[in-house]
Design an enzyme around this catalytic site. Structure first.
Site, PDB file in Angstrom:
ATOM      1  N   THR A 185       4.469  44.962  -4.389  1.00 31.24           N
ATOM      2  CA  THR A 185       3.153  44.634  -3.419  1.00 31.24           C
ATOM      3  C   THR A 185       2.346  45.643  -3.649  1.00 31.24           C
ATOM      4  O   THR A 185       3.222  46.619  -3.750  1.00 31.24           O
ATOM      5  CB  THR A 185       3.563  44.335  -2.373  1.00 31.24           C
ATOM      6  N   GLU A 331       6.180  40.293   0.707  1.00 31.64           N
ATOM      7  CA  GLU A 331       6.814  41.752   2.501  1.00 31.64           C
ATOM      8  C   GLU A 331       7.951  40.829   2.877  1.00 31.64           C
ATOM      9  O   GLU A 331       8.702  40.900   3.335  1.00 31.64           O
ATOM     10  CB  GLU A 331       6.680  42.163   3.040  1.00 31.64           C
ATOM     11  N   LYS A 440      -8.597  41.011  -0.941  1.00 27.40           N
ATOM     12  CA  LYS A 440      -8.016  40.448  -1.652  1.00 27.40           C
ATOM     13  C   LYS A 440      -8.800  39.133  -2.327  1.00 27.40           C
ATOM     14  O   LYS A 440      -9.615  38.463  -1.163  1.00 27.40           O
ATOM     15  CB  LYS A 440      -7.278  39.488  -0.764  1.00 27.40           C
ATOM     16  N   TRP A 445      -5.017  42.202  -5.315  1.00 23.60           N
ATOM     17  CA  TRP A 445      -4.590  42.908  -4.044  1.00 23.60           C
ATOM     18  C   TRP A 445      -6.101  43.988  -5.116  1.00 23.60           C
ATOM     19  O   TRP A 445      -5.939  44.149  -6.131  1.00 23.60           O
ATOM     20  CB  TRP A 445      -4.103  43.878  -3.554  1.00 23.60           C
TER      21      TRP A 445
END
Ligand code: AMP
Length: 541
Positions: A185, A331, A440, A445
């Site tokens: 991420t 996550e 975003k 991202w």
């Protein structure tokens, strides 16, 4: 006293075995990168997963705990990798194809991928960085056309790899807490962080998203998986579809609105997933050129960015297609909440109902959420008090992979999401802001901090602050404010875009650069992004 129930591990192989037994005739349909349509059954998928698992062991020497990377679109071979790799105890590491080459290089070296399975159309992205990849011993090419050439070393073609292997395997017994998959991420600062899923978390997440309060899927559905397999395991749908016996349709790179509409029509898709920018594009294309016959599509599940009330309303009014909002993070495997109306909402006006559906929703069983204010206290569920959203649960990360994770957790063990939200009296969470300095755009991202430090390394710039601004098409886009080192000098947007192109993917580069006298600062001297956003909202930038 222990219960007297069998110890039955919840693994990805348990899912695969179940589909072979319960739904051997259900279909996996793929629109391959070259446009050809490929179809086979879950029974055939099972056999090819066995062949792949045998090849991983016998031909590539992959053993338990090894990292195996995938750099690929959504298609049947990628689904085979989702089961074949964890089936032998290795980890299926899906690499996001949209990152900058610097981030991709970091991720592959950090995870120590031994082998990478790569789509032929994506090979050029890896060729650039291959000499810098320290652990990769082999590249397996998927979907190569005849005449395919590459500078990648040690290549093999997917069909040659699995072709001669037998179609059965004695799957090793695995502990359900063993790692099964990994995704990275984006970090606000520094490099991306790895999230390592277990078999158990993957199984429980997939079991949950099929339930009526969540995605509501069954063996009567034909589902289009628009969320890429390189994005948080396509939200767990390749696992979920085998549990429900839904037919699964994979679009690979055919992600433009017209291509999606064509697949929706020809495959009679009734459910699908995707980020808001995809569904906005599909809606606009349908509005411009309405389908001749009503689509079978009943419902699309949206997450990754906020699904706006206007899109929910318009899609339903114009085409009778329902948008369902979900929230999640890499996550959290990713899905943690969904926003569906309950019986008690039935008599509300349409407007009030849409207001609820435009929230991020209530948590799934297996997930807990709370919001915590600046004072460190848990905020009341009054729909007004804002605070940081914190979660825990059966598919929530407890630590990043090989990275210090202390700041991401509270002392009492909750994961700090970096989202700012409210929760109302009915338990519906609504995101209002973000503490993490990220933008975003179209589901991907962009780190404002990384853009700022790159801009501030330009000799003509003394300070730069980057904020997210709302964008109809992409949900958000970056806007860079810059302070010139010499006020008598100028620097054009084109020059800055070219400068950033060295280190950033194209979609990460701001469209607009605004010169300001100074960056507003907080009392402790940090860039005051709230103030910059206010100036932008008031048209003062
Ligand atoms: P990722 O880890 O890339 O999946 O991004 C997770 C983040 O995306 C969350 O922490 C939110 O900031 C944002 N996000 C995900 N779903 C939604 C949603 N439905 N509405 C608004 N933001 C969302």
């Amino acid at each position: 006293m222990n219960g007297l129930i069998m110890d039955y591990p919840l693994t990805t192989t348990t899912i695969l075995n179940y589909a072979k037994s319960a739904f051997p005739d259900k279909k996996l349909i793929s629109y391959l990168p070259d446009g050809t349509r490929h179809e086979y059954t879950y029974g055939q998928l099972y056999k090819r997963c066995c062949q792949l698992a045998n090849a991983l062991k016998n031909k590539l020497g992959i053993t338990k705990g090894d990292m195996v990377g995938t750099f690929a679109w959504n298609h049947y071979q990628h689904v085979e990798l989702y089961y074949g790799i964890p089936g032998i105890g290795a980890v299926c590491h899906t690499i996001n194809i949209r990152l900058s080459s610097q981030q991709t290089e970091f991720i592959i070296n950090h995870s120590e991928d031994k082998v990478i399975f790569v789509d032929a159309t994506l090979v050029p992205l890896l060729e650039k960085i291959a000499p810098l990849l320290e652990t990769v011993e082999k590249y397996i090419i998927i979907n190569a056309a005849s005449g395919f050439t590459t500078s990648l070393p040690n290549i093999m073609h997917y069909e040659d790899l699995i072709g001669e292997q037998i179609e059965t395997i004695d799957w090793p017994s695995l502990n359900e807490n063993d790692a099964s998959g990994m995704c990275y991420t984006s970090g606000t600062t520094g490099m991306p962080k790895g999230v390592l899923y277990s078999h158990r978390s993957t199984y429980l997440h997939a079991m949950t998203i099929l339930t009526p309060n969540a995605g509501n899927y069954s063996n009567k559905d034909t589902i289009l998986l628009i969320v890429p397999q390189f994005h948080v395991m396509a939200w767990g749908f390749p696992y979920m579809c085998l549990l429900t016996g839904s037919d699964m349709v994979m679009p690979s790179l055919h992600l433009q609105p017209d291509a999606i509409i064509k697949i929706l029509e020809s495959e009679k898709i009734n459910k699908a997933n995707g980020v808001p920018s995809i569904w906005r594009g599909v809606y606009e294309a349908m509005k411009k050129n309405p389908p001749k016959t009503k689509l079978a599509l009943e419902e699309y599940l949206v997450g990754g960015s906020a699904l706006s009330a206007s899109l929910i309303e318009n899609f339903e009014k114009d085409f009778g297609i329902k948008g369902v909002q979900a929230w999640g993070m890499t996550e959290t495997s990713p899905l943690g909440t969904a926003s569906r109306l309950q019986q008690k909402h039935e008599n509300l006006s349409e407007k009030e109902q849409i207001k609820i559906r435009a929230k991020q929703g209530i948590e799934f069983p297996g997930i807990e959420m709370r919001i915590v204010g600046d004072d460190g206290e848990v905020a009341p569920r009054d729909g007004k008090t804002m605070g940081e959203l914190q979660v825990k649960g059966a598919w929530v990360i407890k630590s990043y992979f090989k990275t210090n994770s202390r700041d991401s957790f509270t002392k009492d063990g909750w994961f700090r999401t970096g989202d700012v939200s409210t929760i109302d009296a009915d338990g519906y969470m609504e995101i209002t802001d973000r503490t993490k300095d990220l933008i975003k755009s179209g589901g991907e991202w962009i780190s404002s901090v990384a853009l700022e430090s790159a801009l501030m390394s330009h000799p003509k710039i003394s300070e730069a602050a980057v904020i997210a601004i709302p964008d109809e098409k992409w949900s958000e886009r970056p806007l860079a404010t810059i302070v010139l080192a010499d006020k008598n000098n100028t620097v054009s947007s084109e020059v800055l875009k070219e400068y950033l192109a060295k280190d950033f993917a194209k979609y990460q580069i701001p469209d607009h650069f605004v010169t300001i006298d100074q960056v507003p600062k907080t009392s402790v001297g940090k860039f005051d992004k709230k103030e910059i956003r206010r100036l932008y909202a008031e048209g003062k930038l």
